[in-house]
Design a protein around this motif. Structure first.
Motif, short mmCIF file in Angstrom:
data_model
loop_
_atom_site.label_atom_id
_atom_site.label_comp_id
_atom_site.label_asym_id
_atom_site.label_seq_id
_atom_site.Cartn_x
_atom_site.Cartn_y
_atom_site.Cartn_z
N ILE A 61 -44.37 56.83 25.52
CA ILE A 61 -43.17 56.99 25.84
C ILE A 61 -43.30 58.63 25.36
O ILE A 61 -42.87 59.50 25.97
CB ILE A 61 -42.17 56.34 25.04
CG1 ILE A 61 -41.78 55.17 25.50
CG2 ILE A 61 -40.68 57.33 25.05
CD1 ILE A 61 -40.81 54.33 24.64
N ALA A 67 -39.16 51.54 26.29
CA ALA A 67 -38.03 51.74 25.28
C ALA A 67 -37.33 50.59 24.92
O ALA A 67 -37.00 50.12 23.92
CB ALA A 67 -37.05 52.99 25.63
N LYS A 68 -36.86 49.82 26.22
CA LYS A 68 -36.47 48.38 26.17
C LYS A 68 -37.40 47.59 25.49
O LYS A 68 -37.10 46.55 24.55
CB LYS A 68 -36.06 47.93 27.61
CG LYS A 68 -35.41 46.75 27.65
CD LYS A 68 -35.01 46.34 29.11
CE LYS A 68 -34.37 45.01 28.99
NZ LYS A 68 -34.03 44.62 30.69
N LEU A 127 -35.56 58.81 20.38
CA LEU A 127 -35.66 57.16 20.24
C LEU A 127 -35.12 56.82 18.80
O LEU A 127 -35.77 57.18 17.95
CB LEU A 127 -37.22 56.93 20.45
CG LEU A 127 -37.50 56.96 22.09
CD1 LEU A 127 -38.25 58.50 22.03
CD2 LEU A 127 -37.93 55.70 22.78
N GLN A 167 -33.25 52.67 21.27
CA GLN A 167 -32.18 53.19 21.98
C GLN A 167 -32.65 54.65 22.32
O GLN A 167 -32.94 55.54 21.32
CB GLN A 167 -30.86 53.42 20.92
CG GLN A 167 -30.38 51.84 20.61
CD GLN A 167 -29.25 52.00 19.69
OE1 GLN A 167 -28.62 53.16 19.33
NE2 GLN A 167 -28.62 50.93 19.14
N LEU A 168 -32.48 54.98 23.36
CA LEU A 168 -32.69 56.16 24.00
C LEU A 168 -31.63 57.27 24.34
O LEU A 168 -30.44 56.60 24.99
CB LEU A 168 -33.56 56.06 25.38
CG LEU A 168 -34.32 56.96 26.03
CD1 LEU A 168 -35.52 57.50 25.12
CD2 LEU A 168 -35.04 56.96 27.25
N SER A 169 -31.78 58.52 23.68
CA SER A 169 -30.65 59.52 24.21
C SER A 169 -31.15 60.89 24.22
O SER A 169 -32.38 61.11 23.69
CB SER A 169 -29.66 59.45 22.94
OG SER A 169 -30.16 59.84 21.58
N ILE A 191 -40.55 55.25 31.01
CA ILE A 191 -39.85 55.59 29.48
C ILE A 191 -38.89 54.70 29.32
O ILE A 191 -38.73 53.92 28.12
CB ILE A 191 -39.28 56.99 29.34
CG1 ILE A 191 -40.55 58.06 29.46
CG2 ILE A 191 -38.42 57.12 28.22
CD1 ILE A 191 -39.91 59.34 29.59
N ARG A 192 -38.12 54.22 30.02
CA ARG A 192 -36.96 53.37 29.82
C ARG A 192 -37.41 51.87 29.91
O ARG A 192 -37.04 51.15 29.06
CB ARG A 192 -35.94 53.35 31.12
CG ARG A 192 -35.11 54.67 31.13
CD ARG A 192 -33.95 54.72 32.04
NE ARG A 192 -33.18 55.81 32.05
CZ ARG A 192 -32.47 56.28 30.62
NH1 ARG A 192 -32.29 55.49 29.97
NH2 ARG A 192 -32.08 57.47 30.84
N GLU A 226 -39.52 58.39 34.27
CA GLU A 226 -38.39 57.99 33.96
C GLU A 226 -38.35 56.43 33.78
O GLU A 226 -38.05 55.64 32.83
CB GLU A 226 -37.20 58.35 34.64
CG GLU A 226 -35.82 57.90 34.42
CD GLU A 226 -35.27 58.70 32.88
OE1 GLU A 226 -34.17 58.11 32.39
OE2 GLU A 226 -35.87 59.63 32.49
N THR A 227 -38.89 55.70 35.05
CA THR A 227 -39.01 54.19 34.95
C THR A 227 -40.04 53.76 33.54
O THR A 227 -39.51 52.66 33.01
CB THR A 227 -39.62 53.80 36.13
OG1 THR A 227 -38.73 54.20 37.29
CG2 THR A 227 -39.61 52.14 36.25
N ALA A 245 -33.85 60.06 37.98
CA ALA A 245 -33.77 58.69 37.55
C ALA A 245 -34.67 57.79 38.28
O ALA A 245 -35.10 56.73 37.63
CB ALA A 245 -32.16 58.39 37.78
#
Length: 414
Positions: free
Chosen positions: A324, A385-386, A406, A391-393, A381-382, A378-379, A373
């Protein structure tokens, strides 16, 4: 003085009469004080121990005129003494029957009993153990610690429990578990110490074999991880070589992104090699490796890291986190390079800290812009993270850049 009238002897226990009669006759003949302990029959026929004391009264000429005496009931004391002797006798029988080395000391720690097994095993009798001689049976490496622990137990009046190697008669050493507890008098003071030494050589040998097996497994794991890292670096090098030969910009960018991802995993494995326990990765190590890899991909890049050396994350979470962060750092660096850059970007920051019960990993930089998106970056990273429960912000900075944060539960970090 002539002794007359022995009828009072009928009240004395039959086993004690001869001794009492002889003691009284001797005192009467010599004029010396009369002191004797014996069992005296009561009005109901029961016998109780009594202490008889008598002294002669003399006239001016020194002639004995009469005797004054007193009998004191000492039955409770005698029963207690007998119970103590019986208890000590049972202790000796039990101590001699036990397979352990059994010992006993006075209140000061001076040995006053060892069982025959102790003497058989060590070759030292009680006399050889006194005056600190018992330390000679302890392995030189174990003596300081054992002596200090024994001194602390005696001072605190608490139980004593330690492992030490004891020398046998043939000069060999075996591991023993040494345990002792204080025996208290009625007033609560320590009367003596009672202890045992139990052979635990097999346990220590099994523990040593287990430690060696774990060490061997760790060596194998480190070697395997080292080979994985080298293989990943080889793949990254091949991808990098291929990217250099591709002229189409989109294809070259895709190959460079793939190279960075493979390199990030290799760098995480390299950080794992530096781990003391080979289970948790120090984030400071991982950040340094990520920064070095990104610098190789983007010469002249200014990547600054900040993470406490004591901040660690288990390898299962750390390796996806490395991917990430690598995606974010690569994105920030690319956005700061021509022709994308609106302005030449400053440094990219790679940070980690603990805050409010959570671990925060952060990438910040003037060139960092939100990715589309639908983009692969982006795919990735998300999804990652999951996978690690992060939690991503994202936050915007006044200078036009932004930061991506994160947040992981603190139980995932140490």
């Amino acid at each position: 003085m002539e002794v007359v009238g022995w009828g009072w002897l009928d009240a004395v226990h039959p086993e004690d009469r001869a001794m009492v009669r002889e003691s009284w006759a001797r005192a009467a003949a010599t004029g010396r004080p009369y002191e004797v302990e014996y069992r005296l029959r009561g009005p109901r026929g029961e016998c109780r121990w009594t202490a008889a004391r008598a002294a002669p009264l003399r006239d001016a000429n020194g002639t004995i005129r009469e005797w004054l005496g007193v009998n004191t009931d000492i039955d409770d004391r005698k029963q207690a003494d007998r119970a103590l002797r019986d208890s000590e006798a049972r202790f000796r029988i039990l101590a001699e029957a036990m397979p352990h080395l059994v010992w006993q000391t006075d209140a000061t720690g001076e040995p006053d009993y060892v069982n025959s097994r102790w003497q058989e095993i060590t070759g030292l009798d009680l006399a050889g153990l006194r005056g600190g001689g018992w330390l000679a049976t302890i392995h030189p490496e174990d003596r300081p610690g054992l002596a200090a622990a024994w001194a602390r137990a005696r001072k605190a009046g608490g139980d004593y429990d330690a492992d030490a190697r004891i020398r046998h008669r043939d000069g060999s050493f075996r591991w023993y578990r040494v345990k002792a507890a204080p025996a208290l008098a009625a007033n609560g003071t320590i009367r003596q110490w009672v202890g045992t030494c139990t052979d635990v050589e097999e346990r220590h040998a099994a523990e040593a074999q287990l430690r060696e097996a774990l060490a061997a497994r760790e060596r194998l794991a480190r070697e395997a991880d080292h080979r994985i890292k080298n293989s990943l670096q080889l793949v990254a090098a091949l991808l990098r070589l291929q990217a250099g030969r591709v002229t189409e910009p989109a294809a070259r960018e895709a190959l460079e992104a793939a190279t960075a991802r493979v390199q990030a995993v290799a760098e995480a494995h390299k950080a794992l090699q530096l781990s003391p326990d080979f289970r948790n990765i120090r984030l400071s190590d991982m950040f340094r490796e990520l920064a070095a890899g990104a610098g190789a991909q983007h010469p002249g890049a200014d990547i600054r890291i900040e993470a406490a050396d004591g901040l660690t994350l288990d390898a299962e979470r750390a390796i996806p986190l490395a991917l990430i962060l690598s995606e974010l750092v690569t994105h920030a660096l690319r956005q700061a390079e021509p022709p994308r850059a609106v302005q030449r970007g400053g440094p990219v920051y790679l940070l980690a800290r603990l805050e409010a019960g959570a671990m925060l990993a952060e990438v910040a930089g003037a060139g960092l812009r939100p990715a589309a998106a639908s983009s692969l970056s982006e795919t990735v990273i998300r999804a990652l993270a999951k996978q690690i429960g992060a939690q991503l912000s994202a936050e915007s900075d006044p200078d036009g850049g932004s930061r991506v944060i994160l947040r992981l539960a603190q139980d995932a970090a140490v």
